[in-house]
Design a protein around this motif. Structure first.
Motif, PDB file in Angstrom:
ATOM      1  N   PRO A  42      -3.947   4.508  13.929  1.00 30.71           N
ATOM      2  CA  PRO A  42      -5.400   4.380  13.794  1.00 30.71           C
ATOM      3  C   PRO A  42      -5.879   4.843  12.415  1.00 30.71           C
ATOM      4  CG  PRO A  42      -4.857   6.312  15.108  1.00 30.71           C
ATOM      5  CD  PRO A  42      -3.551   5.635  14.798  1.00 30.71           C
ATOM      6  N   ALA A  43      -6.956   4.216  11.921  1.00 31.78           N
ATOM      7  CA  ALA A  43      -7.544   4.645  10.645  1.00 31.78           C
ATOM      8  C   ALA A  43      -8.177   6.027  10.782  1.00 31.78           C
ATOM      9  CB  ALA A  43      -8.591   3.630  10.191  1.00 31.78           C
ATOM     10  N   ILE A  44      -8.680   6.317  11.964  1.00 26.90           N
ATOM     11  CA  ILE A  44      -9.350   7.602  12.227  1.00 26.90           C
ATOM     12  C   ILE A  44      -8.412   8.453  13.073  1.00 26.90           C
ATOM     13  CG2 ILE A  44     -11.398   8.710  13.214  1.00 26.90           C
ATOM     14  CD1 ILE A  44     -11.998   6.858  10.808  1.00 26.90           C
ATOM     15  N   LYS A  45      -7.986   9.583  12.495  1.00 28.92           N
ATOM     16  CA  LYS A  45      -6.980  10.396  13.176  1.00 28.92           C
ATOM     17  C   LYS A  45      -7.610  11.396  14.145  1.00 28.92           C
ATOM     18  CE  LYS A  45      -3.958   8.377  10.450  1.00 28.92           C
ATOM     19  NZ  LYS A  45      -4.884   7.489   9.748  1.00 28.92           N
TER      20      LYS A  45
ATOM     21  N   GLY B 278       0.804  -1.222   0.000  1.00 25.32           N
ATOM     22  CA  GLY B 278       0.000   0.000   0.000  1.00 25.32           C
ATOM     23  C   GLY B 278       0.833   1.266   0.000  1.00 25.32           C
ATOM     24  N   ASN B 279       0.267   2.327   0.534  1.00 25.91           N
ATOM     25  CA  ASN B 279       0.824   3.677   0.399  1.00 25.91           C
ATOM     26  C   ASN B 279       1.783   4.087   1.502  1.00 25.91           C
ATOM     27  OD1 ASN B 279      -0.194   4.607  -2.011  1.00 25.91           O
ATOM     28  ND2 ASN B 279      -2.141   5.208  -1.125  1.00 25.91           N
ATOM     29  N   TRP B 280       2.279   3.126   2.246  1.00 27.97           N
ATOM     30  CA  TRP B 280       3.187   3.487   3.349  1.00 27.97           C
ATOM     31  C   TRP B 280       4.392   4.267   2.834  1.00 27.97           C
ATOM     32  CZ3 TRP B 280       3.821   3.969   8.394  1.00 27.97           C
ATOM     33  CH2 TRP B 280       5.125   4.131   8.874  1.00 27.97           C
ATOM     34  N   ARG B 281       4.659   5.385   3.476  1.00 33.37           N
ATOM     35  CA  ARG B 281       5.888   6.141   3.238  1.00 33.37           C
ATOM     36  C   ARG B 281       6.291   6.754   4.561  1.00 33.37           C
ATOM     37  NH1 ARG B 281       5.721   9.784  -2.288  1.00 33.37           N
ATOM     38  NH2 ARG B 281       5.908   8.045  -3.702  1.00 33.37           N
ATOM     39  N   ARG B 282       7.551   6.684   4.830  1.00 31.18           N
ATOM     40  CA  ARG B 282       8.033   7.203   6.102  1.00 31.18           C
ATOM     41  C   ARG B 282       7.641   8.679   6.271  1.00 31.18           C
ATOM     42  NH1 ARG B 282      12.316   9.210   8.737  1.00 31.18           N
ATOM     43  NH2 ARG B 282      12.935   8.088  10.631  1.00 31.18           N
ATOM     44  N   GLU B 283       7.865   9.480   5.209  1.00 25.44           N
ATOM     45  CA  GLU B 283       7.588  10.909   5.334  1.00 25.44           C
ATOM     46  C   GLU B 283       6.092  11.191   5.474  1.00 25.44           C
ATOM     47  OE1 GLU B 283       8.941   9.321   2.766  1.00 25.44           O
ATOM     48  OE2 GLU B 283       8.722  10.394   0.861  1.00 25.44           O
ATOM     49  N   ARG B 284       5.259  10.295   4.912  1.00 26.56           N
ATOM     50  CA  ARG B 284       3.809  10.442   5.101  1.00 26.56           C
ATOM     51  C   ARG B 284       3.444  10.223   6.553  1.00 26.56           C
ATOM     52  NH1 ARG B 284       1.977   7.442  -0.185  1.00 26.56           N
ATOM     53  NH2 ARG B 284       1.972   9.269  -1.520  1.00 26.56           N
ATOM     54  N   ALA B 285       4.053   9.197   7.129  1.00 22.28           N
ATOM     55  CA  ALA B 285       3.756   8.886   8.525  1.00 22.28           C
ATOM     56  C   ALA B 285       4.160  10.057   9.422  1.00 22.28           C
ATOM     57  CB  ALA B 285       4.472   7.608   8.935  1.00 22.28           C
ATOM     58  N   LEU B 286       5.298  10.658   9.097  1.00 25.52           N
ATOM     59  CA  LEU B 286       5.777  11.785   9.912  1.00 25.52           C
ATOM     60  C   LEU B 286       4.891  13.021   9.742  1.00 25.52           C
ATOM     61  CD1 LEU B 286       9.632  11.373   9.384  1.00 25.52           C
ATOM     62  CD2 LEU B 286       8.351  11.033  11.519  1.00 25.52           C
ATOM     63  N   ALA B 287       4.192  13.105   8.615  1.00 29.59           N
ATOM     64  CA  ALA B 287       3.331  14.269   8.362  1.00 29.59           C
ATOM     65  C   ALA B 287       1.938  14.115   8.990  1.00 29.59           C
ATOM     66  CB  ALA B 287       3.192  14.487   6.851  1.00 29.59           C
TER      67      ALA B 287
ATOM     68  N   PRO C  80      -1.142  14.065  11.579  1.00 31.27           N
ATOM     69  CA  PRO C  80      -1.396  14.982  12.698  1.00 31.27           C
ATOM     70  C   PRO C  80      -1.426  14.277  14.051  1.00 31.27           C
ATOM     71  CG  PRO C  80      -3.447  14.476  11.562  1.00 31.27           C
ATOM     72  CD  PRO C  80      -2.354  13.766  10.808  1.00 31.27           C
ATOM     73  N   ILE C  81      -1.010  13.010  14.066  1.00 26.09           N
ATOM     74  CA  ILE C  81      -0.891  12.295  15.337  1.00 26.09           C
ATOM     75  C   ILE C  81       0.541  11.777  15.438  1.00 26.09           C
ATOM     76  CG2 ILE C  81      -3.312  11.594  15.528  1.00 26.09           C
ATOM     77  CD1 ILE C  81      -2.422   8.877  14.344  1.00 26.09           C
ATOM     78  N   ALA C  82       0.935  11.424  16.642  1.00 19.71           N
ATOM     79  CA  ALA C  82       2.310  10.962  16.841  1.00 19.71           C
ATOM     80  C   ALA C  82       2.444   9.522  16.359  1.00 19.71           C
ATOM     81  CB  ALA C  82       2.672  11.070  18.320  1.00 19.71           C
ATOM     82  N   VAL C  83       3.269   9.318  15.345  1.00 19.15           N
ATOM     83  CA  VAL C  83       3.560   7.974  14.842  1.00 19.15           C
ATOM     84  C   VAL C  83       5.071   7.848  14.733  1.00 19.15           C
ATOM     85  CG1 VAL C  83       3.446   6.464  12.818  1.00 19.15           C
ATOM     86  CG2 VAL C  83       1.391   7.679  13.570  1.00 19.15           C
ATOM     87  N   ASP C  84       5.607   6.767  15.286  1.00 16.49           N
ATOM     88  CA  ASP C  84       7.042   6.515  15.140  1.00 16.49           C
ATOM     89  C   ASP C  84       7.235   5.542  13.969  1.00 16.49           C
ATOM     90  OD1 ASP C  84       9.659   5.807  15.217  1.00 16.49           O
ATOM     91  OD2 ASP C  84       9.699   5.271  17.346  1.00 16.49           O
TER      92      ASP C  84
END
Lengths: 341, 95
Positions: A299-302, A275-284, A286-290
């Protein structure tokens, strides 16, 4: 002699189906039901930014097959869709195929025969079909959102023909979305969210909410869903049977909403697999994701407001899940007034 | 031609066309604006183009500005700012 059906089918803004031929005689009762002056401006429809007046909206509603008493819904819906947070401009141009789904609640929805029961997503129900189609014709003609022209949509979507439902108030064990959003039961309301066509989640096995909601949560967290990779809205239309199972176990609408907001999702390690996983997407997000912690839960719902939970459809073991767009559109809702006849 | 026996609500027929701005035929010494739409790797595309424009076409200066969000139009303020500073602008889609 001009064939009026061919005339409109050949228009670049046609949705591919014949329209009710717009004449002044047919338009007059529509305008009489608008409760506003024909020249009143609703707004400019992006990206072409042609201005939609009440007369323009009435013309498109007429062509779409609306009755005059459907028009206040179409006008109010367009008003909402032009609000900045909804970002109609972005959706008109996107590669995605989301459509503005209208969830209409209140006494007028019942009066005009909007269907929230069996087959509410269609086909077969004039109010649902024609109100949604009126909006689509406006987006095509006044907005210029034609595939391959202003719209880069890859697939489009069946939901782009029409997208309008109400809730199954009679069989729902809970208050409506509108009431949960702060409106009164006797008020006429519309909520709009940019979503994909519904994905059906069947479960005729679960006898307890935990198992039922675990399955629904799985359907909300697909690897290719933008809900997993950006802040996106989502509509979950629980069938009344599924909602009743939860209610009979003592869960309120708020309880089920909270359960899904907290539990629908995947771990980083899981998301990495496809799927669409990208490190920089995760960092962008609006919730804290490591992004470097495979065990981190995404979570699917932010944000709780992004999950629009409704009860709709007929009796049966099924829930419809509509995933959202890649961000930049927030669902909108509001009240509208129906002019006195 | 006979008038139509019905209404044709097709949009846009009466709107004036907006002419394109004149295109510079030579980029030497020009200032080029780049609009980063904020999609991933969009900046990479723009920086690559910027380097090529300087090297191959003698562009004097490249300014790169970002939009608020890739799905939203550039603000009037950003467009005005670029129009004042630059002779031409390039936008990119990343992703």
């Amino acid at each position: 002699m001009i064939d009026e059906f061919e005339f409109f089918l050949e228009k670049p803004w046609s949705d591919g189906l014949p329209v009710v031929t717009p004449t002044e005689a047919r338009l007059a009762p529509m305008l009489a039901a608008a409760g506003r002056l024909p020249e009143d401006v609703i707004g400019a429809v992006p990206p072409a930014m042609n201005v939609a007046t009440v007369r323009d909206v009435a013309l498109h509603a007429l062509m779409a097959g609306c009755r005059p008493d459907h028009l206040p819904v179409v006008i109010a819906a367009l008003d909402l869709m032009l609000l900045e947070p909804f970002n109609l401009n972005g959706v008109q141009g996107t590669m995605h195929g989301v459509a503005p789904l209208m969830i209409v609640n209140g006494p007028h929805a019942a009066r005009i025969g909007l269907n929230g029961g069996n087959g509410c997503f269609g086909p077969g129900f004039r109010a649902n079909a024609s109100i949604g189609r009126a909006i689509r014709l406006i987006l095509l003609n006044l907005g210029g959102g034609m595939a391959g022209v202003a719209s880069a949509t890859i697939f489009g979507s069946p939901l782009r023909y029409t997208a309008c439902i109400t809730e199954n108030v009679e069989r729902s064990p809970w208050e409506t979305l509108a009431v949960a959003q702060g409106h009164r039961v006797d008020e006429d309301t519309i909520a709009c969210a940019m979503v994909e066509s519904p994905r059906l989640h069947f479960d005729d096995v679960s006898q307890d909410p935990e198992r039922l909601l675990t399955g629904i949560a799985d359907g909300m967290a697909a690897l290719g869903s933008w809900n997993m990779h950006a802040r996106s809205d989502m509509v979950v239309a629980m069938g009344p049977q599924h909602a009743t199972l939860c209610a009979e176990a003592g869960m309120s609408r708020t309880d089920v909403h909270r359960w899904l907001v907290e539990r629908a999702g995947r771990t980083v390690g899981d998301l990495r697999r496809g799927g669409n996983w990208r490190r920089e997407r995760a960092l962008a997000l609006p919730i804290a994701v490591d992004p470097d912690d495979d065990g981190c839960f995404v979570p699917a719902i932010k944000h709780p407001d992004d999950l629009l939970l409704v009860v709709a459809g007929g009796w049966g073991p099924c829930t419809a899940i509509c995933h959202g767009w890649s961000g930049g559109s927030r669902a909108v809702h509001g009240r509208y007034r129906v002019p006195r006849a | 031609m006979q008038p139509l026996p019905f209404i044709d609500p097709s949009a846009g027929g009466n709107r004036p066309a907006i002419p394109l701005a004149p295109r510079p035929m030579d980029l030497a010494g020009r200032v080029v604006a780049m609009v980063d739409n904020t999609k991933e790797q969009g900046t990479l595309i723009l920086e690559t183009i910027a380097a090529a424009l300087k090297e191959r076409h003698g562009v004097a200066r490249v300014i790169i500005r970002s939009k608020e969000h890739y799905s939203k139009p550039a603000t009037d303020q950003l467009i005005d700012e670029l129009a004042q500073e630059a002779h031409l602008a390039v936008a990119a889609v990343g992703g």
